[in-house]
Write an enzyme that holds these catalytic residues in place. Structure first.
Site, short mmCIF file in Angstrom:
data_model
loop_
_atom_site.label_atom_id
_atom_site.label_comp_id
_atom_site.label_asym_id
_atom_site.label_seq_id
_atom_site.Cartn_x
_atom_site.Cartn_y
_atom_site.Cartn_z
CG ASP A 160 5.55 17.62 -26.91
OD1 ASP A 160 6.20 17.33 -26.16
OD2 ASP A 160 5.16 17.28 -27.49
CB THR A 203 5.16 24.93 6.03
OG1 THR A 203 6.63 24.01 6.21
CG2 THR A 203 4.10 24.42 5.47
CE LYS A 255 3.71 27.31 -0.12
NZ LYS A 255 4.78 28.34 -1.64
CD1 TRP A 275 6.52 3.85 3.73
CD2 TRP A 275 7.21 4.20 2.12
NE1 TRP A 275 6.60 4.74 4.45
CE2 TRP A 275 7.45 5.31 3.07
CE3 TRP A 275 8.45 4.11 1.28
CZ2 TRP A 275 7.87 6.66 3.32
CZ3 TRP A 275 9.24 6.30 1.15
CH2 TRP A 275 8.70 6.97 2.31
CE1 TYR A 297 8.12 18.77 3.83
CE2 TYR A 297 10.61 18.42 3.71
CZ TYR A 297 9.72 18.77 4.83
OH TYR A 297 9.17 18.99 6.23
CG HIS A 344 12.42 15.01 5.37
ND1 HIS A 344 11.39 14.31 6.51
CD2 HIS A 344 12.32 16.08 5.62
CE1 HIS A 344 10.74 15.81 6.60
NE2 HIS A 344 10.80 16.29 6.21
CD GLU A 369 9.30 10.44 -2.46
OE1 GLU A 369 10.59 10.35 -3.30
OE2 GLU A 369 8.36 9.92 -2.70
CB SER A 421 0.06 28.82 -5.37
OG SER A 421 0.45 28.03 -4.12
NE ARG A 442 3.80 3.95 10.59
CZ ARG A 442 4.99 4.76 9.62
NH1 ARG A 442 5.42 5.24 10.58
NH2 ARG A 442 4.70 4.06 8.96
CG HIS A 449 -1.34 1.49 1.49
ND1 HIS A 449 -2.58 2.09 0.45
CD2 HIS A 449 -1.22 2.39 2.17
CE1 HIS A 449 -2.95 3.25 1.56
NE2 HIS A 449 -1.68 3.43 2.03
CB SER A 475 10.43 6.06 -14.31
OG SER A 475 9.67 6.95 -14.32
CB SER A 476 11.44 9.69 -10.22
OG SER A 476 10.27 8.67 -9.68
CG HIS A 535 12.40 14.63 11.30
ND1 HIS A 535 12.43 15.89 10.99
CD2 HIS A 535 11.83 14.16 10.87
CE1 HIS A 535 11.53 16.04 9.58
NE2 HIS A 535 11.78 14.50 9.26
CG HIS A 536 11.18 9.99 9.16
ND1 HIS A 536 10.51 10.33 8.86
CD2 HIS A 536 12.20 11.53 8.23
CE1 HIS A 536 9.74 11.29 7.65
NE2 HIS A 536 11.78 12.23 8.08
#
Lengths: 190, 380, 529
Positions: free
Chosen positions: C109, C332, C335, C145, C261, C257, C259, C272, C454, C80, C173-174, C306-307
């Protein structure tokens, strides 16, 4: 055309950048060791080998807790001769871990050291340690595995107690595969 | 859509329920240590700061939504920049953050000070159980989940402490600074007891430390917090805090029990006794993988019913149970169980679910292997 | 270097419409076709990952094991997460970038159309490999994950090798997509389209693309190290050979991290656009929006640990990462304040895209608050690896990233299809999603604080009530997405004819071309003043 050339240049740079970052991922491995040494992360011991003898600081005592741990699949009996030592900083201390292989086959073990609190690691100087080498043991054999260490006099005053653990991993198969050749790469040899 | 109105409301609920109900809670536990209380205070402070900021921000937003809607004839203004305002709402949050950082730093520094601990307990994570070693008391035991399989599979009603009950509690003295030394045997686990506000990863090959000083006697339950494989959800922690004198008695009791176990392994056991004891041991130590019916969960966890090991050579069977099988999930149980328990469970495996060898393995036989005599020469 | 042939070469001899049949989609180099492919693929993955989420929630509906075995449950949580992150959110943003960026900057293009085709078409193979692991012996990846070693190396099922290959392909790909986007934005802008005139979505993607190029190779590196540990006897993460499992977490989160963002910055961009349109007022604080995104991106490289507050970092490390993480709240906040101020004294209407955008601002901010709480290291010891964390990141990803994607799809759908969407159906979808999302994820804050870890398939009885509520919410949210699918398909097929400027207050080059946008737009670059 101009845009085409600009695109080509940019793509080459960006591809170069991503190749560089791929390399950076791998560079993190040695960088991490440096980082650990500086910050004491993870209690990796980096200071080993002979040392000049200095006078012990008898005004201070540090409790050193020794722990022997078996990782999964490691059937040896493995424990420190003395579980708790009181050491003066600067004093050369000799002790040993006892190991016994109760199985019916000869095996090879590697002991992995770890220190807590992590910041203490850089003040723990190991002159000689069984963890420097792989430890073979015949079926049913016993061995005393020596450890000679000094605690640096520079040890920060707020540290009163240090824990030094050794985890024993069974590397019989890995050794057989390598046939005793090179150190496995990827990490620093302990 | 007023999420923001739900927050103060739920907060009121939190406060109410904290006093009304002990078990069913909406909020963090204040816990039973000085550290856990300061963590709780920090949590509530930051929560209320967030609520306040939320009220202001969402307040302005909903005010605009109601008053500046086109259907009310609102005409759009044309401002789109204002340096002073923008600088202000950069600096004010920065100030708030500094105000949060001060108490947070103080609490953290306190948590990192294990000075003068009176008791060292080594905590080792295993797939899927905890092992506790009292280093100066020379006590060493495993703590297994005791919730019956029938409750988990819904064939029986669930007990009050469903999934949070173990066979042996981690007994700790109150009002004593206790240091935990954490490590793991296989994968990374994380030892967490909310009431003590202690959560620390147990990492194979590495030692971590944490400390606590419990103020109130009681039972405090926790769980493994780091995904550690199949039964990650089934390795709870129960801390039993008792006054120091009771703790001393408990230590003495444990030592006596250890001696009794030794005697038990010296006496002779009948096949029925071994089978009865063996079934219990099997259900708490083996059934998670090999299943209560011995069918296993192949390929990772092979069946024992009719298996070559369980009906074959008895020495090989003893060897694999005592020393595990490297490279597989099969652990070494030599340290986890007493000789009598080992003998019982091996006997059980050799005679249950239609495995009818009729053989009884005696505790003495196991003790001999443990002592290194009669080690199978041919190896595995 | 045929992939480097650029769009500009094609101008003048490529003014025909799309090819017919399947070949159009297989060999297309048209940014609009490829954008559509990415979006349909992402929708398919969103539904696949959603089915897995519903299996998880169904198992957690009541205490006890009812539907799945714990081992399979772990496979579901892992798949998932992977499918939603790499299959649903990221391709959706790339799809929107493909469709919109050339039109927004007045380019004919993407800069590298053939590479564009490649970067899409390797994705279905990556996910075919990943999903096929479910049928393999030993099952699919079951280590979460975040795939922490040694659970994902020494103790992994054999399918981990296929998982590594799939990650490699997704990474390629990315990276190709990111390179293409950067080249398009830097080199293909219409005359007069200076950097500080770029639409906010384009800015957000430019920053995101640089993040992708910086961290996707690190992810490739970490899975390569895993591969070597598993198959070639190295010991990067294996303590027995002198490696370190904690190193894995450092390298992973160095990728991980930024990732997160990557998954939220393009959402900021979309919001926006939508808020100014339906407020009929220019975006407040354009420059500070750009600087805020840039600072978020830079800070994202300094906060990874921080993870890992509970792995046993030294005190100075904990303090550094705590302070750095708290600092992210400042840009943040800027924004959020800017969006609110854009609405302030506007002339607001509440069509479906605006409803999703407002919900985004509110719910993302709630996710931000819980993020701030999680940043406080001593309290994080209580939150870490509980449902409080699950609630937090689902608040920023579902009503955050996913709502923004849906808002964007509803917003630009008239431009893509030439049809106005079914507004009533859109609003129904919004309200069901909004209610469903909150019923699902709000109670998770409570069960997390109350102590539920979790990634567990079964739980103690005091968590039962809220788990049941969350499961009900998940089914409401999950099934209401069928309305979205239905609405999109209906809008593609027929509907009221959309104007070139489909929404009254919409500004930007993309609204200057006809609806539906012709197969080739801006063959002659427009002038931007």
């Amino acid at each position: 055309m101009d845009t085409a050339r600009a695109n080509r240049r940019l793509v080459i740079r960006l591809l170069g950048g991503s190749v560089l970052m791929f390399g950076f991922g791998f560079a993190l491995v040695p960088l991490y060791d440096v980082f650990c040494e500086v910050t004491g992360l993870n209690g990796k011991i980096t200071r080993t080998g002979a040392i000049e003898t200095v006078e012990a600081d008898t005004s201070r005592q540090v409790r050193v807790r020794l722990i022997g741990i078996n990782n999964e699949g490691m059937p040896w009996e493995f424990s420190p001769q003395q579980s708790l030592l009181t050491v003066n900083p600067g004093e050369m201390k000799q002790t040993a871990f006892q190991a016994y292989n109760p199985t019916g086959r000869s095996m090879v073990a590697q002991a992995i050291p770890s220190v807590s609190p992590g910041v203490a690691a850089q003040y723990l100087h190991k002159v000689n340690c069984f963890c420097f080498n792989a430890q073979p043991l015949q079926a049913g054999a016993r061995a005393d595995m020596p450890l000679l260490f000094v605690i640096d006099k520079e040890l920060p005053p707020e540290i009163h107690s240090i824990t030094l653990s050794y985890t024993l991993f069974d590397i019989t198969e890995a050794q057989a595969a390598d046939n005793g050749s090179a150190e496995p790469d990827g990490g620093s040899p302990i | 859509m007023g999420m923001i109105r739900i927050i103060p409301l739920s907060c009121a609920l939190i406060l109410l329920s904290a006093s009304a109900q002990a078990e069913w809670t909406l909020n963090l536990t204040p816990g039973v240590t000085e550290v856990s209380r300061s963590v709780y205070d920090l949590h509530m402070t930051i929560f209320w700061i967030c609520v306040a900021i939320g009220c202001v921000v969402f307040g302005v937003m909903f005010w605009s939504i109601f008053h500046h809607r086109k259907s009310r004839g609102a005409k759009a203004h044309h401002f789109h920049e204002h340096t002073a305002v923008e600088v202000m709402w950069t600096l004010i949050p920065l100030g708030i953050l500094v105000a949060m950082a001060v108490p947070a730093t103080a609490t953290l520094v306190d948590m990192y000070d294990p000075r003068d601990a009176k008791l060292d307990v080594q905590v080792t994570g295993y797939q899927w159980k905890w092992r506790y070693q009292y280093l100066d008391q020379e006590l060493d035991f495993f703590s297994n989940l005791t919730t019956p399989r029938e409750q988990i599979s819904n064939t029986e009603n669930k007990g009050e402490h469903y999934l949070l009950e173990v066979d042996r509690h981690l007994v700790l003295p109150t009002d004593t600074k206790i240091r935990f030394l954490l490590t793991a045997n296989d994968v990374i686990h994380s030892w967490w007891v909310p009431a003590l506000a202690v959560k620390k990863d147990a990492i194979p090959g590495f030692i971590n430390e944490a400390w606590t000083q419990i103020d109130e006697p009681g039972l405090y339950r926790g769980q493994c917090a780091e995904l550690c494989g199949k039964d990650h959800g089934f390795m709870p922690i129960v801390v039993e805090a008792v006054p120091p004198d009771q703790f001393e008695q408990w230590v003495a009791g444990m030592k006596a029990e250890k001696q009794a176990q030794q005697q038990a392994s010296e006496r002779t056991w009948t096949l029925d006794e071994l089978m009865a004891q063996g079934e219990q041991v099997y259900l708490s130590s083996c059934a998670a993988c090999h299943q209560a019916n011995g069918a296993g969960l192949p390929p990772a966890f092979p069946a024992l019913k009719g298996s070559a090991i369980a009906v074959g050579d008895v020495q090989a069977h003893i060897d694999i149970v005592l020393h595990g099988k490297p490279g597989t999930a099969m652990q070494a149980f030599a340290e986890q169980l007493s000789p009598a328990e080992l003998a019982a469970v091996i006997t059980y495996e050799r005679n249950a679910w239609g495995n009818s060898t009729g053989e009884a393995v005696s505790p003495a036989q196991v003790s001999r292997v443990l002592a290194g005599e009669g080690a199978a020469e041919e190896g595995m | 270097m045929s992939t480097l042939d650029t769009a500009t070469d094609d101008i003048g001899h490529d003014h025909h419409g799309p090819a017919s049949g399947i070949g159009r989609w297989l060999f297309t180099t048209n940014h609009k076709d490829i954008g559509s492919l990415y979006l349909w693929f992402s929708l398919l993955m969103f539904l696949t990952g959603g089915v897995m989420a519903l299996m998880i929630r169904a198992e957690l509906f009541q205490p006890g094991l009812q539907l799945v075995e714990p081992g399979f449950f772990n496979q579901m949580t892992t798949m998932h997460g992977l499918i939603m992150v790499f299959g649903a959110v990221m391709p959706a943003f790339v799809g929107l970038a493909n469709w919109m960026i050339p039109m927004m900057i007045g380019a004919p293009d993407m800069a590298l159309p053939r590479m564009n085709n490649w970067s899409f078409w390797i994705l279905p193979f990556a996910f075919a490999i990943l999903i096929s692991t479910l049928l393999m012996e030993g099952g699919a990846p079951n280590f979460g994950w975040t795939f922490y070693a040694p659970l994902s190396t020494t103790y992994a099922p054999p399918s981990v090798t296929y998982f590594i290959f799939a990650i490699h392909i997704m990474g390629m790909s990315s990276i190709m997509g990111a390179i293409n986007i950067i080249a398009t934005i830097l080199n293909m802008r219409a005359p007069g389209m200076t950097m500080m005139k770029l639409p906010m979505f384009v800015w957000s993607w430019l920053i995101t693309a640089f993040l992708l190029i910086a961290v996707m190779p690190v992810l490739a590196g970490v899975v390569t190290m895993m591969l070597m540990d598993i198959h070639f006897g190295t010991s990067f993460f294996n303590a027995a050979g002198g490696g370190d499992p904690v190193l894995f977490q450092h390298v992973f989160w160095f990728f991980g991290h930024p990732e997160v963002y990557i998954m939220i910055l393009p959402a900021f961009g979309i919001i926006s656009h939508i808020i100014p349109t339906f407020s009929r007022k220019r975006l407040f604080g354009y420059a500070s929006m750009v600087y805020a995104m840039a600072s978020i991106a830079i800070l994202s490289f300094l906060v990874w640990a921080h993870h890992m507050f509970t792995v046993g970092l030294p005190l100075v490390g904990e303090l550094f990462f705590m302070f750095a993480t708290m600092l992210i709240a400042v840009p943040t906040g800027v924004k959020v304040f800017n969006w609110v101020t854009t609405m302030f004294r506007g002339s607001l209407t509440f069509e479906t895209p605006m409803l999703f955008a407002i919900a985004f601002v509110v719910l993302f901010t709630i996710g931000g608050f819980s993020g701030l709480m999680l940043a406080i290291a001593p309290v994080d010891f209580q939150y870490h690896d509980t449902y409080f964390v699950v609630a937090h990141f689902h608040y920023v990803l579902v009503p955050g990233a996913i709502f923004a994607i849906m808002a964007g799809v509803y917003y630009w759908l008239p431009k893509w299809t030439g049809h106005q969407l079914n507004e009533r159906m859109g609003r129904l979808h919004f309200w069901l999603s909004f209610i469903g999302v909150n019923i699902t994820f709000f109670p998770m804050h409570f069960i997390g604080l109350a102590g539920m870890p979790r990634r567990i398939p079964d739980y103690a009885l005091q968590f039962a009530d809220f788990n049941m509520v969350a499961s009900i919410g998940a089914f409401i949210f999950g099934f209401s997405q069928l309305l979205f699918v239905w609405n999109v398909i209906q809008t593609v097929r027929h509907g009221e004819k959309a104007q070139a400027r489909a929404w009254e207050g919409a500004e930007g080059l993309e609204w200057e071309v006809a609806s539906p946008a012709p197969y080739h737009t801006f063959a002659t670059p427009p002038r931007v003043d």
